[in-house]
Enzyme design. Structure first.
Site, short mmCIF file in Angstrom:
data_model
loop_
_atom_site.label_atom_id
_atom_site.label_comp_id
_atom_site.label_asym_id
_atom_site.label_seq_id
_atom_site.Cartn_x
_atom_site.Cartn_y
_atom_site.Cartn_z
N SER A 114 0.84 -1.19 0.00
CA SER A 114 0.00 0.00 0.00
C SER A 114 0.89 1.25 0.00
CB SER A 114 -0.96 -0.06 1.19
OG SER A 114 -2.03 0.83 1.04
N ASP A 254 -9.41 -5.61 -4.57
CA ASP A 254 -8.48 -4.70 -3.91
C ASP A 254 -8.88 -3.24 -4.14
OD1 ASP A 254 -6.11 -3.53 -2.88
OD2 ASP A 254 -4.87 -5.11 -3.74
N HIS A 280 -7.18 -6.31 -0.22
CA HIS A 280 -5.95 -5.52 -0.12
C HIS A 280 -4.85 -6.21 0.68
CE1 HIS A 280 -3.97 -1.68 -0.64
NE2 HIS A 280 -3.91 -1.41 0.66
#
Length: 303
Positions: A114, A254, A280
């Site tokens: 991320s 995601d 995610h």
């Protein structure tokens, strides 16, 4: 399995902060260690600790750390820092400082998730570290504009009452209300991590909720409303200069949709892309976890 924890001084201007880290495995083994870059910004490292499985599979050291301002690298006065303090280069400098302290700057791999994937991409494309042997970009983006595009599209696909409640609270500046948090939780359930959350996920997000300065200052109130210092961030024009073998991963559901990942695939010369079935957090989702670890292990071993 050996584990060593420690702190390294990190000097910024006239001030000195401390970066907490944990090494799983033996840094003197000769194997290139995997440095894990957590997300957020401002979500502590615990949720990524299942990546210790990479040590188990490959017998390579794995290094976790908390970026300054969060978790075990929190410091008094975080909330008093001006927004100009919280820059991407601050965290790149911290990473380089940690690598030097551990003595691994001449041979290491990075795995960023991320925000950590954005940090890794920025580091690789702007500073071109000669010691970087492998780069894993999990559910990241090369620009916040693409991130907003991705998450906004997903927001629009939520039920109208959920979407309208989120938008109303953001417009009114009441993003600390329980109703807003409940609606954002619906987005998280669908696109971040299903409930019940693993304990390590709860720990990391509890740390962020206790000390939200870094996340709110750099990102904003939510994953889909970017108002912080990262809003104009992009390394789109630099990622073609990444020469390190690179692995991309994201999930079908995601929040980092393909619009975020495809520029990496199109522009990085030596790149692979593996997609997973869930959200995610492939290293936390039981449907994807085993395959994710295997794909990463194979990449680090054979690429």
């Amino acid at each position: 399995m050996t584990e060593v924890t420690g702190k390294v001084d990190f000097k910024v201007g006239d001030d000195t902060y401390q970066t907490w880290y944990k090494v799983v495995g033996d840094l003197t083994s000769g194997a290139h260690p995997l440095i894990v870059l957590h997300g957020g910004p401002g979500v502590s490292h615990e949720y990524m600790t299942p990546l210790v499985e990479i040590h188990n599979k490959c017998n390579i050291p794995v290094v976790f750390y908390d970026q300054i301002g969060i978790g075990k690298s929190f410091f008094e006065g975080v909330a008093d820092k001006p927004k100009e303090f919280w820059t991407v280069d601050l965290f790149v400098d911290e990473l380089e400082n940690l690598l030097a302290h551990l003595g691994v700057q001449n041979g290491f791999a990075l795995l960023g998730h991320s925000w950590g994937a954005m940090l890794g991409a920025h580091y690789a494309s702007h500073r071109h570290p000669v010691g970087l042997k492998h780069l894993v970009i999990t559910s990241g983006t090369p620009s916040m504009a693409l991130w907003e595009q991705s998450t906004r599209q997903l927001l629009q696909a939520l039920p109208a009452d959920v979407r309208e409640t989120i938008e109303r609270h953001e417009k009114e500046g009441t993003t600390d209300s329980p109703e807003y948090e409940k609606m954002v939780g619906i987005f998280f359930e669908k696109h971040v991590c299903k409930s019940p959350w693993p304990k390590v996920m709860e720990t990391s997000f509890a740390a962020m909720m206790q000390h939200p300065t870094v996340y709110h200052t750099m990102n904003g109130p939510s994953e889909f409303t970017i108002t912080g210092t990262l809003k104009s961030w992009s390394c789109l024009d630099q990622i073609h200069t990444i020469t390190t073998p690179t692995l991309l991963t994201n999930g079908v559901m995601d929040e980092a949709q393909d619009v975020c990942m495809s520029p990496f695939f199109q522009r990085i010369p030596h790149v692979k892309w593996a997609q997973f079935s869930q959200r995610h957090m492939p290293f936390l989702e039981e449907e994807d976890q085993a395959r994710y670890f295997q794909v990463v292990a194979d990449f680090l071993t054979y690429a």
